[in-house]
Design a protein around this motif. Structure first.
Motif, PDB file in Angstrom:
ATOM      1  N   ASN A  71       5.909 -13.497 -25.860  1.00 57.68           N
ATOM      2  CA  ASN A  71       6.125 -12.156 -25.324  1.00 57.68           C
ATOM      3  C   ASN A  71       6.677 -11.252 -26.422  1.00 57.68           C
ATOM      4  O   ASN A  71       7.481 -11.691 -27.241  1.00 57.68           O
ATOM      5  N   PRO A  72       6.284  -9.983 -26.426  1.00 55.97           N
ATOM      6  CA  PRO A  72       6.726  -9.087 -27.509  1.00 55.97           C
ATOM      7  C   PRO A  72       8.241  -9.012 -27.669  1.00 55.97           C
ATOM      8  O   PRO A  72       8.741  -9.011 -28.799  1.00 55.97           O
ATOM      9  N   GLU A  73       8.994  -8.976 -26.568  1.00 57.68           N
ATOM     10  CA  GLU A  73      10.454  -8.887 -26.696  1.00 57.68           C
ATOM     11  C   GLU A  73      11.034 -10.167 -27.288  1.00 57.68           C
ATOM     12  O   GLU A  73      11.991 -10.128 -28.058  1.00 57.68           O
ATOM     13  N   CYS A  74      10.424 -11.303 -26.954  1.00 53.84           N
ATOM     14  CA  CYS A  74      10.903 -12.562 -27.522  1.00 53.84           C
ATOM     15  C   CYS A  74      10.547 -12.665 -28.999  1.00 53.84           C
ATOM     16  O   CYS A  74      11.347 -13.148 -29.809  1.00 53.84           O
ATOM     17  N   VAL A  75       9.358 -12.204 -29.347  1.00 53.51           N
ATOM     18  CA  VAL A  75       8.937 -12.227 -30.752  1.00 53.51           C
ATOM     19  C   VAL A  75       9.853 -11.336 -31.579  1.00 53.51           C
ATOM     20  O   VAL A  75      10.364 -11.753 -32.627  1.00 53.51           O
ATOM     21  N   TRP A  76      10.098 -10.122 -31.097  1.00 50.44           N
ATOM     22  CA  TRP A  76      10.906  -9.174 -31.862  1.00 50.44           C
ATOM     23  C   TRP A  76      12.326  -9.686 -32.035  1.00 50.44           C
ATOM     24  O   TRP A  76      12.857  -9.721 -33.151  1.00 50.44           O
ATOM     25  N   LEU A  77      12.964 -10.085 -30.933  1.00 53.36           N
ATOM     26  CA  LEU A  77      14.353 -10.549 -31.026  1.00 53.36           C
ATOM     27  C   LEU A  77      14.452 -11.877 -31.767  1.00 53.36           C
ATOM     28  O   LEU A  77      15.357 -12.083 -32.573  1.00 53.36           O
ATOM     29  N   GLY A  78      13.528 -12.781 -31.507  1.00 52.90           N
ATOM     30  CA  GLY A  78      13.572 -14.092 -32.141  1.00 52.90           C
ATOM     31  C   GLY A  78      13.411 -14.028 -33.648  1.00 52.90           C
ATOM     32  O   GLY A  78      14.161 -14.660 -34.400  1.00 52.90           O
ATOM     33  N   ARG A  79      12.438 -13.248 -34.108  1.00 54.11           N
ATOM     34  CA  ARG A  79      12.258 -13.112 -35.559  1.00 54.11           C
ATOM     35  C   ARG A  79      13.481 -12.466 -36.186  1.00 54.11           C
ATOM     36  O   ARG A  79      13.891 -12.838 -37.290  1.00 54.11           O
ATOM     37  N   ARG A  80      14.072 -11.517 -35.473  1.00 55.42           N
ATOM     38  CA  ARG A  80      15.276 -10.853 -35.980  1.00 55.42           C
ATOM     39  C   ARG A  80      16.434 -11.845 -36.111  1.00 55.42           C
ATOM     40  O   ARG A  80      17.179 -11.827 -37.088  1.00 55.42           O
ATOM     41  N   VAL A  81      16.592 -12.718 -35.119  1.00 52.33           N
ATOM     42  CA  VAL A  81      17.651 -13.735 -35.166  1.00 52.33           C
ATOM     43  C   VAL A  81      17.452 -14.648 -36.369  1.00 52.33           C
ATOM     44  O   VAL A  81      18.400 -14.944 -37.107  1.00 52.33           O
ATOM     45  N   CYS A 105      13.814 -15.927 -22.969  1.00 55.25           N
ATOM     46  CA  CYS A 105      13.077 -16.470 -24.110  1.00 55.25           C
ATOM     47  C   CYS A 105      13.615 -17.864 -24.450  1.00 55.25           C
ATOM     48  O   CYS A 105      14.805 -18.126 -24.316  1.00 55.25           O
ATOM     49  N   PRO A 106      12.747 -18.767 -24.906  1.00 55.40           N
ATOM     50  CA  PRO A 106      13.162 -20.148 -25.182  1.00 55.40           C
ATOM     51  C   PRO A 106      13.952 -20.273 -26.491  1.00 55.40           C
ATOM     52  O   PRO A 106      13.466 -19.929 -27.562  1.00 55.40           O
ATOM     53  N   GLY A 107      15.173 -20.786 -26.386  1.00 51.07           N
ATOM     54  CA  GLY A 107      16.033 -20.953 -27.556  1.00 51.07           C
ATOM     55  C   GLY A 107      15.494 -21.967 -28.548  1.00 51.07           C
ATOM     56  O   GLY A 107      15.740 -21.866 -29.747  1.00 51.07           O
ATOM     57  N   GLY A 108      14.758 -22.944 -28.076  1.00 51.33           N
ATOM     58  CA  GLY A 108      14.205 -23.954 -28.964  1.00 51.33           C
ATOM     59  C   GLY A 108      13.228 -23.389 -29.983  1.00 51.33           C
ATOM     60  O   GLY A 108      13.069 -23.936 -31.068  1.00 51.33           O
ATOM     61  N   HIS A 109      12.590 -22.269 -29.647  1.00 49.09           N
ATOM     62  CA  HIS A 109      11.641 -21.674 -30.585  1.00 49.09           C
ATOM     63  C   HIS A 109      12.367 -21.069 -31.785  1.00 49.09           C
ATOM     64  O   HIS A 109      11.865 -21.119 -32.904  1.00 49.09           O
ATOM     65  N   ILE A 110      13.561 -20.525 -31.549  1.00 49.76           N
ATOM     66  CA  ILE A 110      14.364 -20.015 -32.678  1.00 49.76           C
ATOM     67  C   ILE A 110      14.723 -21.169 -33.606  1.00 49.76           C
ATOM     68  O   ILE A 110      14.621 -21.057 -34.829  1.00 49.76           O
ATOM     69  N   GLN A 111      15.144 -22.287 -33.023  1.00 52.82           N
ATOM     70  CA  GLN A 111      15.512 -23.444 -33.841  1.00 52.82           C
ATOM     71  C   GLN A 111      14.326 -23.937 -34.662  1.00 52.82           C
ATOM     72  O   GLN A 111      14.456 -24.214 -35.857  1.00 52.82           O
ATOM     73  N   ALA A 112      13.177 -24.032 -34.019  1.00 55.76           N
ATOM     74  CA  ALA A 112      11.993 -24.531 -34.725  1.00 55.76           C
ATOM     75  C   ALA A 112      11.562 -23.561 -35.828  1.00 55.76           C
ATOM     76  O   ALA A 112      11.194 -23.991 -36.926  1.00 55.76           O
ATOM     77  N   ALA A 113      11.614 -22.265 -35.547  1.00 56.45           N
ATOM     78  CA  ALA A 113      11.222 -21.277 -36.562  1.00 56.45           C
ATOM     79  C   ALA A 113      12.197 -21.293 -37.736  1.00 56.45           C
ATOM     80  O   ALA A 113      11.788 -21.170 -38.897  1.00 56.45           O
TER      81      ALA A 113
END
Length: 184
Positions: A71-81, A105-113
């Motif tokens: 989702n766009p909001e998850c992509v934007w915030l996640g990449r920023r984190v 948004c799934p927290g595991g995706h931030i960890q993996a990225a």
């Protein structure tokens, strides 16, 4: 006479104070260039191209990632984190994670990225303007991505010798040492 000296001294001090206040800021700035540190205003064509690039990145993420991480909001915030974590701005990153969680948004995706990004640390060049953001985006799209050097080493076959060179000899193995039987 005493009063005149007092008034003259006060007038002189006031004069210097006014002079310093008027001239001081111009000395501090040096020349009259823009001191804001921001780049010059971009042309409307550059702004439109940048906006289209962002839209394309969000569309790419939505196609590549199933579920809420695309989702766009998850992509934007996640990449920023992930970028903030790379820059060691953890306080701001944690505030963004709170927002990321609120959007579901799934927290595991931030960890993996971020784990993916740590594989690319040697390739990120702080002097290149979009190096970090491009790597973060690539890791957001594919958290299993590997740097080219690791991929090349894994897929490159072992070098072979040509017929003109003598084959490499096997290094000699040390002879086994005689073992004495244990005393009884």
């Amino acid at each position: 006479m005493r009063i005149l000296r007092h008034l003259a001294a006060r007038g002189l001090v006031s004069f210097w104070l006014v002079l310093l206040l008027a001239v001081g800021p111009s000395f501090a700035q040096g020349d009259n260039k823009d001191q804001s540190g921001k780049p010059a205003a971009a042309s409307p064509g550059d702004v439109a191209k940048d906006n289209q690039r962002k839209v394309d990145e969000f569309a790419e993420a939505a196609q590549a990632i199933n579920g809420p991480a695309g989702n766009p909001e998850c992509v934007w915030l996640g990449r920023r984190v992930v970028q903030l974590m790379y820059r060691d701005d953890l306080d701001t990153a944690f505030r963004h994670v709170d927002l990321y969680d609120r959007f579901g948004c799934p927290g595991g995706h931030i960890q993996a990225a971020f784990r993916c990004l740590t594989r690319f640390i040697g390739e990120i060049d702080d002097k290149v303007q979009k190096s970090l953001s491009d790597h973060v985006h690539a890791c957001w799209i594919n958290p299993a991505a590997q740097p080219p050097t690791v991929q090349a080493a894994a897929t490159t076959p072992a070098p072979t010798t040509s017929g003109s060179a003598p084959p490499a000899s096997v290094p000699p193995q040390p002879a086994p040492s005689p073992q004495t039987p244990p005393a009884k």
